[in-house]
Scaffold this motif. Sequence first.
Motif, PDB file in Angstrom:
ATOM      1  N   LEU A  26      34.861  25.461  34.299  1.00 20.05           N
ATOM      2  CA  LEU A  26      33.315  25.935  34.792  1.00 20.05           C
ATOM      3  C   LEU A  26      32.716  26.443  33.835  1.00 20.05           C
ATOM      4  O   LEU A  26      31.446  25.904  33.311  1.00 20.05           O
ATOM      5  CB  LEU A  26      33.440  26.598  36.100  1.00 20.05           C
ATOM      6  N   PRO A 121      27.076  40.560  43.101  1.00 21.38           N
ATOM      7  CA  PRO A 121      25.960  41.095  42.466  1.00 21.38           C
ATOM      8  C   PRO A 121      25.943  40.471  41.016  1.00 21.38           C
ATOM      9  O   PRO A 121      27.265  40.126  40.370  1.00 21.38           O
ATOM     10  CB  PRO A 121      26.148  42.626  42.097  1.00 21.38           C
ATOM     11  N   ASP A 123      23.927  42.259  38.519  1.00 24.63           N
ATOM     12  CA  ASP A 123      23.332  43.139  37.752  1.00 24.63           C
ATOM     13  C   ASP A 123      23.754  43.105  36.302  1.00 24.63           C
ATOM     14  O   ASP A 123      22.767  43.211  35.183  1.00 24.63           O
ATOM     15  CB  ASP A 123      23.595  44.704  38.457  1.00 24.63           C
ATOM     16  N   PHE A 160      31.734  47.417  33.208  1.00 24.50           N
ATOM     17  CA  PHE A 160      32.970  46.823  33.796  1.00 24.50           C
ATOM     18  C   PHE A 160      33.261  45.686  33.057  1.00 24.50           C
ATOM     19  O   PHE A 160      32.347  44.799  32.827  1.00 24.50           O
ATOM     20  CB  PHE A 160      32.861  46.834  35.201  1.00 24.50           C
ATOM     21  N   PRO A 161      34.651  45.192  32.790  1.00 23.24           N
ATOM     22  CA  PRO A 161      34.683  43.986  32.109  1.00 23.24           C
ATOM     23  C   PRO A 161      34.612  42.606  32.999  1.00 23.24           C
ATOM     24  O   PRO A 161      35.688  42.099  33.312  1.00 23.24           O
ATOM     25  CB  PRO A 161      36.305  44.152  31.563  1.00 23.24           C
ATOM     26  N   SER A 162      33.382  42.538  33.330  1.00 25.97           N
ATOM     27  CA  SER A 162      33.118  41.400  34.350  1.00 25.97           C
ATOM     28  C   SER A 162      33.310  39.850  33.457  1.00 25.97           C
ATOM     29  O   SER A 162      32.840  39.610  32.481  1.00 25.97           O
ATOM     30  CB  SER A 162      31.777  41.402  34.806  1.00 25.97           C
ATOM     31  N   VAL A 163      34.044  39.107  34.011  1.00 26.37           N
ATOM     32  CA  VAL A 163      34.299  37.717  33.635  1.00 26.37           C
ATOM     33  C   VAL A 163      33.267  37.073  33.633  1.00 26.37           C
ATOM     34  O   VAL A 163      32.833  36.570  32.443  1.00 26.37           O
ATOM     35  CB  VAL A 163      35.307  36.942  34.512  1.00 26.37           C
ATOM     36  N   GLY A 164      32.366  36.966  34.688  1.00 29.77           N
ATOM     37  CA  GLY A 164      31.218  35.976  34.554  1.00 29.77           C
ATOM     38  C   GLY A 164      29.938  36.648  33.654  1.00 29.77           C
ATOM     39  O   GLY A 164      29.344  35.862  32.681  1.00 29.77           O
ATOM     40  N   ASP A 305      43.035  37.113  42.076  1.00 27.49           N
ATOM     41  CA  ASP A 305      43.382  35.670  42.562  1.00 27.49           C
ATOM     42  C   ASP A 305      44.613  35.615  43.290  1.00 27.49           C
ATOM     43  O   ASP A 305      44.914  34.622  44.103  1.00 27.49           O
ATOM     44  CB  ASP A 305      42.778  34.856  41.631  1.00 27.49           C
ATOM     45  N   PHE A 328      37.460  43.158  44.387  1.00 28.96           N
ATOM     46  CA  PHE A 328      36.375  42.444  45.346  1.00 28.96           C
ATOM     47  C   PHE A 328      36.495  43.488  46.726  1.00 28.96           C
ATOM     48  O   PHE A 328      37.339  43.995  47.022  1.00 28.96           O
ATOM     49  CB  PHE A 328      36.740  41.119  45.762  1.00 28.96           C
ATOM     50  N   LEU A 370      38.824  30.467  49.111  1.00 29.43           N
ATOM     51  CA  LEU A 370      39.672  29.515  48.496  1.00 29.43           C
ATOM     52  C   LEU A 370      41.308  30.357  48.435  1.00 29.43           C
ATOM     53  O   LEU A 370      42.135  29.561  48.889  1.00 29.43           O
ATOM     54  CB  LEU A 370      39.314  29.489  46.841  1.00 29.43           C
TER      55      LEU A 370
END
Length: 417
Positions: A26, A121, A123, A160-164, A305, A328, A370
């Motif tokens: 993706l 979010p 942010d 925060f180590p956000s992937v996105g 996941d 999450f 999912l």
Amino acid sequence: MQRLVIDGGRRLSGEIITQGAKNSALPILAAAFLPRGQTVIRNVPRISDTYSAMRILTSLGCRIRAEGNVVTVDGDGCLSEISEQLMREMRSSVIFLGAVLGKTGRCVLSYPGGCELGPRPIDMHISALKKMGAVITEEHGRLCCTADNGLNGVSIALPFPSVGATENIMLAAVCARGETVIKNCAREPEIADLAEFLRSCGADISGDGGGTIVINGGKPLHGCEYTVMPDRICAATWLSACAAAGGELYVKNALHRHLDSVLSVFEEMGCQLSFGNDGIYIRANKRLKAPGTVRTMVYPGFPTDMQAVVMAAVCKAEGSTVFIENIFENRFKHVGELRRMGADIIAEGKVAVVNGVPTLYGANVEASDLRGGAALAVAALSAEGRTELGGVKYIDRGYENIEDVLSAAGASVRRIG
Ligand code: EPZ
């Protein structure tokens, strides 16, 4: 609405070939918007999320050709608006923001609504892009982003180590003037895969896989040929299916170095694992043991996941397992459906306690996300009798032809409707 009909009680055997990684394909498809010329991406999984990403690229003016697992992108698209309908198809389409803004100086998209896992979010995405010089306003649920003078490289420390967020900043930074430093970035293998793709296009990126990524932006980006890494979550799902149903299975293309924190849980459950040069072998021939406490963490910790899928496998284990979901807010929606199958689970806030029972029973259950859907399929393999699993569309977002994959390994799974 399509359903899966699963007759449990059959042991697994043989080999499953792991598909390409959804969570790498993706962002790489989003990145394919950037280079001039043609990009060929191999090992793209045929799942609804990648089809959605291809539709977004087409709406941005790119020409797409998909043949099997090979996607060719003509990156000369230069439009900048993503429709609300396309944004609603896939929550993670926010990943196009950095690339579109970086390349065109503008991006208009809908605020990605919440999803089954709770509010999602963005942010951190927004504040980072603003720091790079973007002007971002929200009008009636639409985000209007502009960078009339282009983007500037900056130093960003993610809370925060956000992937996105890490991926969006990477995609904007390769187009920005000067150096961007991303501190406390995500370390997931999919981040390194995206960085490697961008390097193949001519980008100057280093540090991926560690806690700080450095990008020297503004390099001209050209098309390339690239093969997406194997999907570590799919690989671990098949391992969990074998742990739950019993049997012996070789999961080909599974990279055990990506799964250390998950494999140790399977070993605590009493599964025997060994590693071939191109995959992981699992044997589960007796009742599983409860692995104790499973805490979801950012990589390289236990992946969120895999929480639902491993929970499904321990429902019949000897002893109790405590799951702590740290990533999450709302990722226990599969608990109610597992209880309908006879599981003994109590979930409160971010904690779920699974007391192993001797038997699960086939039932009519419904997927609502999912990985929760995949978990119900895993539980159905180990249950007595027939399960009808609705909400297959959620499973199809991340797993290529799940019924064919599991049937080829000895399970009784068919799709109806
Ligand atoms: C990616 O989602 C994956 N999706 C998820 O996989 C995965 O569960 C997640 O990373 C964690 O590993 C894709 O790669 C397409 P995050 P993402 O930003 O990027 C909060 C699957 O099943 N947050 O690391 O959305 C957020 O709400 C999917 O394949 C903010 O608060 O994950 C969440 O609680 C599900 N503000 C936490 O951080 C932000 O600006 C982790 O989110 C961004 C995130």
